[in-house]
Motif scaffolding. Structure first.
Motif, PDB file in Angstrom:
ATOM      1  N   LYS A 198     -12.255   1.721  10.197  1.00  0.00           N
ATOM      2  CA  LYS A 198     -12.402   0.684   9.178  1.00  0.00           C
ATOM      3  C   LYS A 198     -11.327   0.774   8.089  1.00  0.00           C
ATOM      4  CE  LYS A 198     -15.903  -1.357   6.118  1.00  0.00           C
ATOM      5  NZ  LYS A 198     -17.317  -1.277   5.674  1.00  0.00           N
ATOM      6  N   HIS A 199     -10.860   1.980   7.810  1.00  0.00           N
ATOM      7  CA  HIS A 199      -9.897   2.201   6.729  1.00  0.00           C
ATOM      8  C   HIS A 199      -8.644   2.883   7.278  1.00  0.00           C
ATOM      9  CE1 HIS A 199     -13.118   1.408   3.754  1.00  0.00           C
ATOM     10  NE2 HIS A 199     -13.891   2.111   4.557  1.00  0.00           N
ATOM     11  N   TYR A 257     -11.799   8.246  -4.276  1.00  0.00           N
ATOM     12  CA  TYR A 257     -12.506   7.117  -3.654  1.00  0.00           C
ATOM     13  C   TYR A 257     -13.660   7.659  -2.817  1.00  0.00           C
ATOM     14  CZ  TYR A 257     -13.490   2.917  -0.945  1.00  0.00           C
ATOM     15  OH  TYR A 257     -14.113   1.824  -0.367  1.00  0.00           O
ATOM     16  N   TYR A 275     -10.163  11.258  -0.901  1.00  0.00           N
ATOM     17  CA  TYR A 275     -11.248  10.416  -0.405  1.00  0.00           C
ATOM     18  C   TYR A 275     -12.432  11.311  -0.050  1.00  0.00           C
ATOM     19  CZ  TYR A 275      -7.349   7.203  -0.166  1.00  0.00           C
ATOM     20  OH  TYR A 275      -6.254   6.441  -0.511  1.00  0.00           O
ATOM     21  N   ARG A 330       0.829  -1.196   0.000  1.00  0.00           N
ATOM     22  CA  ARG A 330       0.000   0.000   0.000  1.00  0.00           C
ATOM     23  C   ARG A 330       0.866   1.249   0.000  1.00  0.00           C
ATOM     24  NH1 ARG A 330      -2.919  -0.728   4.509  1.00  0.00           N
ATOM     25  NH2 ARG A 330      -4.562  -1.760   3.328  1.00  0.00           N
ATOM     26  N   ILE A 377     -15.101   5.649   9.692  1.00  0.00           N
ATOM     27  CA  ILE A 377     -14.169   5.678   8.559  1.00  0.00           C
ATOM     28  C   ILE A 377     -12.738   5.408   9.023  1.00  0.00           C
ATOM     29  CG2 ILE A 377     -13.108   7.188   6.815  1.00  0.00           C
ATOM     30  CD1 ILE A 377     -15.967   6.264   6.129  1.00  0.00           C
ATOM     31  N   TYR A 394     -16.255   6.876   0.032  1.00  0.00           N
ATOM     32  CA  TYR A 394     -16.583   5.927   1.100  1.00  0.00           C
ATOM     33  C   TYR A 394     -18.032   5.479   0.952  1.00  0.00           C
ATOM     34  CZ  TYR A 394     -12.233   7.034   3.537  1.00  0.00           C
ATOM     35  OH  TYR A 394     -10.906   7.185   3.874  1.00  0.00           O
ATOM     36  N   PRO A 441      -9.334   1.931  -3.247  1.00  0.00           N
ATOM     37  CA  PRO A 441      -8.898   3.060  -2.422  1.00  0.00           C
ATOM     38  C   PRO A 441      -7.395   3.285  -2.453  1.00  0.00           C
ATOM     39  CG  PRO A 441      -9.496   1.186  -1.041  1.00  0.00           C
ATOM     40  CD  PRO A 441      -9.916   0.837  -2.439  1.00  0.00           C
ATOM     41  N   ASP A 442      -6.634   2.233  -2.789  1.00  0.00           N
ATOM     42  CA  ASP A 442      -5.177   2.380  -2.817  1.00  0.00           C
ATOM     43  C   ASP A 442      -4.684   3.199  -3.997  1.00  0.00           C
ATOM     44  OD1 ASP A 442      -4.212   1.036  -0.478  1.00  0.00           O
ATOM     45  OD2 ASP A 442      -4.900  -0.839  -1.378  1.00  0.00           O
TER      46      ASP A 442
END
Length: 415
Positions: free
Chosen positions: A172-173, A87, A134, A24, A169, A89, A128-129
């Motif tokens: 989780k990420h 990205y 975002y 990542r 958020i 969410y 998302p990478d």
């Protein structure tokens, strides 16, 4: 060794996790290297001082004094189309998330959310990478509608919803914690956009806030925040709103109609209401008089701030090919990074409201005609299309976000 449900040892899990992390962050480093190249190419393009971009384009070649630097803007726009990925969410359910009004004074908010979440949007990525920014797709308009107790003057319930959402958020990420929100953006056309963001300090101070309420006296920071054009689409469409009479047929010097809404409007109405046929100022239009027709036959359209700095009259004037007259001491107009507002609008300080007629009468006919042509040219950057078209208002908003992302560098922060 302790085994997990999949039959892998804890050591093996850690190795897998570390491998994912390394992958990542190496992708992040590649993205940042690409952005460094983009910054250099835009700086190089900015050295070209021609009024016309030197880059080829099948749709539109920026040119003229409406741009601060046509070549740099065009280079940046082309690079955005090539590289920019956003990205969105997916957490949260409508109507507070992934939703917004499309037929009201807040219509730009709903339109943007809708356009951003379409699968054929060239900027949206499901990975998302590979994203450079975002999007936090909550709607302040909807938060107010569903969570605010009328006349309570208490917005804590709205703030708690945003706090909880950002916590979800960040838990989780990894991306929010990686940058402390600096490569994340929120978007709001509600007056309470700044107040709502203040409940999460990093959202307020570090994230990109795309706000209609682009008020520097309320913490709007032009280097990281983007001014969002307020567009009132009563029917959801712009049909019938574009265009107006030719300059020679515009019989009214200046026009405004609107409620008493804040001290600037009070000063304007007190000074000019029913005082002069050249400067026609109303708190309520006479029966049978069309607001749109008044815009279309006026040379200058007065756009005073209300309780907050933004108002839809700026874009209404541009649509009607009427020179917008911005009356505010703390408003940052949309797309100011690339548009030279002084070339197609008049900006009047609040203290000069008594001098409006003198200021406007001092603009020569030849200068007015040049400004009129420029308003017609800049119109393409404020038009709402469905679906969006290159260089229209949706893409210009995205470009504003793109420029703010270019202002930051995200470092690897592996815990």
């Amino acid at each position: 060794m302790v085994w997990n449900d999949q039959g892998l040892g804890a050591d093996e899990v850690n190795v897998t996790s570390a491998s994912t992390t390394i992958k990542r962050y190496s992708r992040l480093e590649k993205l940042e290297a690409n952005l460094a190249g983009v910054r250099a190419s835009i700086r190089e393009a900015a050295r070209v001082r021609n009024l016309t971009s030197t880059h080829e384009d099948p749709d539109y070649v920026p040119k003229g004094p409406i741009y601060r630097n046509a070549n740099a803007f065009h280079r940046s726009y082309l690079e955005m189309e090539r590289l920019f990925k956003i990205y969105v969410y997916e957490e949260g359910d409508p109507p507070i998330f992934h939703n917004g009004p499309c037929k009201s004074i807040y219509s730009t908010e709903g339109r943007f959310i809708h356009e951003m979440e379409m699968d054929n949007n060239i900027y949206r990525t499901r990975d998302p990478d590979e994203a450079l920014v975002y999007f936090l797709p909550f709607s302040v308009v909807m938060l107010v509608q569903y969570l605010y107790a009328a006349d309570s003057h208490n917005t804590d319930s709205i703030g708690r919803a945003v706090i909880d959402y950002v916590n979800v958020i960040s838990d989780k990420h990894p991306f929010w914690n990686r940058s402390l929100g600096a490569d994340h953006f929120m978007l709001s056309c509600h007056d309470w956009g700044p107040r709502t963001s203040s409940y999460v300090p990093h959202l307020y101070h570090k994230s990109i806030r795309v706000l209609c309420n682009a008020n520097t006296s309320e913490g709007f920071n032009p280097s990281k925040d983007a001014s969002f054009p307020e567009i009132h689409l009563r029917t959801g469409e712009i049909k019938g709103l574009l265009g107006g009479l030719s300059p020679s047929r515009r019989s009214i010097l200046a026009f405004f109609a609107g409620r008493l809404h804040g001290h600037i409007r009070y000063l304007l109405l007190n000074e000019w209401k029913e005082k002069d046929q050249d400067v026609q100022v109303y708190d309520q239009l006479p029966h049978g008089v069309s607001y749109e027709s008044m815009l279309k036959k006026s040379r200058f359209c007065l756009c005073p701030s209300g309780y907050e700095v933004a108002n839809p009259r700026v874009v209404e004037a541009i649509y009607a090919e009427c020179i917008p007259v911005l009356i505010s001491d703390s408003y940052v107009p949309p797309f100011s990074d690339v548009l030279d507002w002084k070339s197609f609008s008049v900006q009047i300080q609040v203290k000069d409201i008594p001098n409006i007629k003198t200021i406007l009468m001092g603009i020569s006919q030849s200068q007015y005609l040049r400004m009129h042509r420029r308003v017609k040219q800049v119109q393409r950057h404020f038009v709402v299309n469905g679906p969006s078209k290159r260089f229209d208002v949706f893409n210009m908003i995205v470009h504003s976000i793109w420029l703010r992302r270019l202002n930051i560098h995200i470092e690897n922060q592996v815990a």
